[in-house]
Enzyme design. Structure first.
Site, mmCIF file in Angstrom:
data_model
loop_
_atom_site.group_PDB
_atom_site.id
_atom_site.type_symbol
_atom_site.label_atom_id
_atom_site.label_comp_id
_atom_site.label_asym_id
_atom_site.label_seq_id
_atom_site.Cartn_x
_atom_site.Cartn_y
_atom_site.Cartn_z
ATOM 1 N N LYS A 149 0.864 -1.194 0.000
ATOM 2 C CA LYS A 149 0.000 0.000 0.000
ATOM 3 C C LYS A 149 0.884 1.221 0.000
ATOM 4 O O LYS A 149 2.017 1.173 0.442
ATOM 5 C CB LYS A 149 -0.858 0.024 1.273
ATOM 6 C CG LYS A 149 -2.096 0.881 1.139
ATOM 7 C CD LYS A 149 -3.229 0.071 0.550
ATOM 8 C CE LYS A 149 -4.462 0.872 0.272
ATOM 9 N NZ LYS A 149 -5.603 -0.004 -0.063
ATOM 10 N N ASP A 160 -7.084 4.089 -4.728
ATOM 11 C CA ASP A 160 -7.686 3.979 -3.396
ATOM 12 C C ASP A 160 -8.344 5.348 -3.168
ATOM 13 O O ASP A 160 -8.538 6.101 -4.139
ATOM 14 C CB ASP A 160 -6.608 3.666 -2.329
ATOM 15 C CG ASP A 160 -7.223 3.179 -1.019
ATOM 16 O OD1 ASP A 160 -7.625 2.014 -0.947
ATOM 17 O OD2 ASP A 160 -7.329 3.976 -0.058
#
Ligand code: GLU
Length: 443
Positions: A125, A165
């Site tokens: 991430k 995201d």
């Protein structure tokens, strides 16, 4: 004291300043304890100590020039958490709240989510505390180009494949891809969520929201029920919320609520999703604009979607948005299912309460895995330099979500917690990663 608890205690002490990461790690480690205790070789191999430590953390400066000619500096990150199952895979979050704790929690969750998809992807991430809201296209481009100028030396189609995201959508992926291609002189599947004419996959935009509804649909069908006639409350109004709403409505549900960072709407007649699409995806506007053109709708400032009675709640906004008071209100009003579309939107206290009260609780790492699953299918299509039809991708997505539901339900039953999908998803996700790490030696 058991092995798992020792690792949790050590983590709490070492990373006391990372509350979101501790929250995510504590939940996973606590629920996998029976699977860990059943295999003493894990402790000998310090498997958990390695699992909770990212393989690599990259932190860098992101300087760019705003429209007023002023130099701005943001912090950029990429957490390459675990590559036991494949290249690091996970989104880039662009939001002012981004810090190491939030990205480590997201990266950690991503390891197990990606494992549950059954596709060959590790967990990662990244992102930045840059806020794209209110910035011009040129400013967003300047930021993305600067961010990628550093990131491009750490990623690659077989190494680490970022995606969208919160705050990173089609526009940002375009600018990031353009800069990667320019510096590396390579046209490769280094990012997912790409545009359809340049390597993107059909159904990627819809995937997280559709996948969430497929997951809940499977849970309902196991109980002889369906979405037909159900009142569904959704929080958020990004692409997860929008496509969850679209699929739930297509299956006969009434979607009553949505929210954004300033307020929320209640439309008991069912939200007009074409209007939401226009406001949010085309104009990047506010939900308050919806109320102006829809007289049946109430608009409220602040938060509040969980105060409205519903049958199914789908939190699709952000972490820790569904808290204990919200959980109590949902249960009191008869809500039977909570399906997480966002990552960790329910606090630990609220999760435990909902499960205790017999609510069917679908944890995000299982129920929102459809987005990253279709990202992995985008990688497959890029590797074979082909693109599949919408129907083909959508059918694969549905098969994957149904498979994840059963993998989680079966693991929950096997380890003595029938119906507890939190325990089931964590154990099923963990076992594959653990086996791969054991096979690959001490690395
Ligand atoms: N950000 C999404 C997630 O939380 C998608 C990641 C991806 O497609 O790689 O799973």
């Amino acid at each position: 004291m058991g092995y798992t608890q020792r690792v949790i205690d050590d983590l709490k002490e070492r990373y006391a300043d990372q509350p979101e990461f501790i929250q995510a790690a504590d939940e996973v480690l606590t629920s996998i304890a029976p699977a860990v205790d059943a295999n003493p070789a894990y402790e000998q191999a310090a498997l958990l100590e390695r699992l909770v430590e990212p393989e690599r953390i990259i932190m860098f400066r992101v300087p760019w020039i705003d429209d007023a000619g002023k130099v701005q500096v943001n912090r950029g990150y990429r957490i390459e958490f675990n590559s036991a199952l494949g290249p690091y895979k996970g989104g880039l979050r662009l939001h002012p709240s981004v810090n190491l704790s939030i990205l480590k929690f997201l990266g950690f969750e991503q390891i197990f989510k990606n494992s549950l998809t059954t596709l060959p992807i590790g967990g990662g991430k990244g992102g930045s505390d840059f806020n794209p809201k209110g910035r011009s296209d040129r400013e967003v481009m300047a930021f993305c180009q600067s961010f990628m100028t550093e990131l491009c030396r750490h990623i690659g189609p077989d190494t680490d494949v970022p995606a969208g995201d919160i705050g990173t959508g089609a526009r940002e992926i375009g600018y990031l891809f353009g800069q990667y291609k320019r510096i590396r002189n390579e046209f490769t599947g280094v990012l997912t969520g790409k545009g359809l004419t340049w390597g993107g996959s059909l159904a990627r935009t819809e995937a997280t929201g559709f996948g969430l509804v497929y997951f809940v649909e499977e849970l309902l069908s196991e109980r002889g029920e369906s979405f037909e006639g159900k009142r569904v409350n959704i929080s958020g109004s990004g692409n997860v919320a929008i496509y969850a709403a679209e699929k739930a409505a297509a299956l006969g549900a009434t979607v009553q609520t949505m929210s954004d960072s300033t307020g929320w709407i209640l439309d008991p007649a069912g939200i007009d999703l074409a209007a939401i699409h226009e406001i949010k995806e085309v104009r990047r506007g506010r939900l308050s604009e919806y109320a102006e053109t829809h007289p049946s709708c109430e608009y409220h400032e602040g938060r509040g979607v969980w105060s409205v009675a519903c049958d199914i709640a789908l939190p699709c906004a952000t972490q820790n948005e569904l808290q204990i008071d919200d959980a109590r209100a949902l249960v009191a009003a008869g809500c039977a299912v909570v399906g997480e579309g966002a990552n960790m939107p329910t606090t630990r206290e609220a999760t435990d309460y909902l499960i205790d009260q017999g609510v069917a609780f679908c944890p995000g790492k299982a129920s929102n895995a459809g987005g990253v699953a279709v990202s992995a299918l985008e990688m497959s299509q890029n590797s074979e330099r082909l693109s599949w039809t919408f129907e083909e991708v959508d059918a694969k997505l549905k098969g994957i979500m149904v498979g994840i539901y059963h993998a989680a339900a079966d693991a929950a039953a096997e380890f003595g917690h029938p119906g507890n999908l939190v325990v089931g998803a964590n154990i099923a996700g963990f076992k594959k990663v653990a086996d791969a790490m054991m096979a690959q030696g001490i690395v």
